[in-house]
Scaffold this motif. Structure first.
Motif, PDB file in Angstrom:
ATOM      1  N   LEU A   1      -1.560  -0.484  -6.045  1.00  0.00           N
ATOM      2  CA  LEU A   1      -2.647  -0.003  -6.447  1.00  0.00           C
ATOM      3  C   LEU A   1      -3.908   0.292  -5.932  1.00  0.00           C
ATOM      4  O   LEU A   1      -4.217   1.114  -5.940  1.00  0.00           O
ATOM      5  CB  LEU A   1      -2.930  -0.355  -8.046  1.00  0.00           C
ATOM      6  CG  LEU A   1      -1.584   0.275  -8.548  1.00  0.00           C
ATOM      7  CD1 LEU A   1      -1.410  -0.924 -10.200  1.00  0.00           C
ATOM      8  CD2 LEU A   1      -0.769   1.138  -9.255  1.00  0.00           C
ATOM      9  N   LEU A   2      -4.309  -0.753  -5.288  1.00  0.00           N
ATOM     10  CA  LEU A   2      -5.252  -0.547  -4.408  1.00  0.00           C
ATOM     11  C   LEU A   2      -5.319   0.264  -2.149  1.00  0.00           C
ATOM     12  O   LEU A   2      -4.155   0.652  -2.214  1.00  0.00           O
ATOM     13  CB  LEU A   2      -5.715  -1.950  -3.892  1.00  0.00           C
ATOM     14  CG  LEU A   2      -6.327  -2.797  -4.657  1.00  0.00           C
ATOM     15  CD1 LEU A   2      -5.859  -4.539  -3.684  1.00  0.00           C
ATOM     16  CD2 LEU A   2      -7.486  -2.395  -6.141  1.00  0.00           C
ATOM     17  N   PRO A   3      -6.430   0.744  -3.027  1.00  0.00           N
ATOM     18  CA  PRO A   3      -6.603   1.547  -1.160  1.00  0.00           C
ATOM     19  C   PRO A   3      -5.791   0.735  -0.357  1.00  0.00           C
ATOM     20  O   PRO A   3      -5.955  -0.073   0.061  1.00  0.00           O
ATOM     21  CB  PRO A   3      -7.739   1.704  -1.074  1.00  0.00           C
ATOM     22  CG  PRO A   3      -8.825   1.404  -2.160  1.00  0.00           C
ATOM     23  CD  PRO A   3      -8.294   0.066  -3.033  1.00  0.00           C
ATOM     24  N   ARG A   4      -5.366   1.613   0.640  1.00  0.00           N
ATOM     25  CA  ARG A   4      -4.085   1.254   1.440  1.00  0.00           C
ATOM     26  C   ARG A   4      -5.252   0.891   2.803  1.00  0.00           C
ATOM     27  O   ARG A   4      -5.549   1.952   3.499  1.00  0.00           O
ATOM     28  CB  ARG A   4      -3.175   2.257   2.212  1.00  0.00           C
ATOM     29  CG  ARG A   4      -2.517   2.334   0.692  1.00  0.00           C
ATOM     30  CD  ARG A   4      -1.428   0.664   1.105  1.00  0.00           C
ATOM     31  NE  ARG A   4       0.192   1.142   0.277  1.00  0.00           N
ATOM     32  CZ  ARG A   4       1.097  -0.100   0.993  1.00  0.00           C
ATOM     33  NH1 ARG A   4       0.802  -0.103   2.072  1.00  0.00           N
ATOM     34  NH2 ARG A   4       2.080   0.832   0.637  1.00  0.00           N
TER      35      ARG A   4
ATOM     36  N   VAL B   1      -4.842  -5.547   2.687  1.00  0.00           N
ATOM     37  CA  VAL B   1      -4.260  -4.982   1.175  1.00  0.00           C
ATOM     38  C   VAL B   1      -2.450  -4.736   2.041  1.00  0.00           C
ATOM     39  O   VAL B   1      -1.645  -5.345   1.146  1.00  0.00           O
ATOM     40  CB  VAL B   1      -4.360  -3.906   0.370  1.00  0.00           C
ATOM     41  CG1 VAL B   1      -3.211  -3.286  -0.157  1.00  0.00           C
ATOM     42  CG2 VAL B   1      -5.432  -3.912  -0.221  1.00  0.00           C
ATOM     43  N   HIS B   2      -2.383  -4.424   2.846  1.00  0.00           N
ATOM     44  CA  HIS B   2      -0.666  -4.167   2.965  1.00  0.00           C
ATOM     45  C   HIS B   2      -0.262  -5.371   3.854  1.00  0.00           C
ATOM     46  O   HIS B   2       1.179  -5.752   3.482  1.00  0.00           O
ATOM     47  CB  HIS B   2      -0.502  -3.229   4.967  1.00  0.00           C
ATOM     48  CG  HIS B   2       0.658  -2.757   4.959  1.00  0.00           C
ATOM     49  ND1 HIS B   2       1.860  -2.665   4.336  1.00  0.00           N
ATOM     50  CD2 HIS B   2       1.263  -3.864   5.898  1.00  0.00           C
ATOM     51  CE1 HIS B   2       2.521  -2.036   5.270  1.00  0.00           C
ATOM     52  NE2 HIS B   2       2.206  -3.030   6.376  1.00  0.00           N
ATOM     53  N   VAL B   3      -1.192  -6.528   4.571  1.00  0.00           N
ATOM     54  CA  VAL B   3      -0.787  -7.234   4.851  1.00  0.00           C
ATOM     55  C   VAL B   3      -0.183  -8.881   4.041  1.00  0.00           C
ATOM     56  O   VAL B   3       0.402  -9.085   3.671  1.00  0.00           O
ATOM     57  CB  VAL B   3      -1.646  -8.691   5.816  1.00  0.00           C
ATOM     58  CG1 VAL B   3      -1.374  -9.458   6.039  1.00  0.00           C
ATOM     59  CG2 VAL B   3      -1.641  -7.559   6.982  1.00  0.00           C
ATOM     60  N   ALA B   4      -1.433  -8.555   2.670  1.00  0.00           N
ATOM     61  CA  ALA B   4      -0.956  -9.259   1.829  1.00  0.00           C
ATOM     62  C   ALA B   4       0.209  -8.801   0.544  1.00  0.00           C
ATOM     63  O   ALA B   4       1.321  -9.673   0.302  1.00  0.00           O
ATOM     64  CB  ALA B   4      -2.362  -8.995   0.335  1.00  0.00           C
TER      65      ALA B   4
END
Length: 87
Positions: A21-24, A28-31
């Motif tokens: 749901l967070l902006p990409r 965030v992608h790595v997490a």
């Protein structure tokens, strides 16, 4: 042990879904990737850890036959994984 592994893995997977749901951005992608890989790995490792724990506890209680069976199953799993890496 199995319940704890399943719950932890499920929480990791649900957390990765919430991060969708967070902006990409790259972090965030790595997490998300790490959480999903960690959850899948935990689902695979948990039964093996349970088998090791059961074999150890049975050996400490003097149940040598069942400890040997657990060690044999662990050996077969190791052989299968080793053969899989060879293929």
């Amino acid at each position: 042990m199995l319940r704890t592994g399943a719950i932890t893995s499920g929480c990791m997977f649900v957390t990765s879904l919430a991060l969708e749901l967070l902006p990409r951005d790259e972090a965030v992608h790595v997490a998300i990737d790490l959480l999903r890989k960690g959850a899948a790995s935990m689902l695979l490792v948990t039964p093996v850890a349970r088998l090791v724990m059961a074999g150890t506890l049975l050996g400490l209680r003097g149940e040598w036959r069942y400890a040997a069976i657990a060690a044999g199953v662990i050996g077969l799993l190791a052989l299968a994984v080793g053969a899989g890496f060879q293929a």
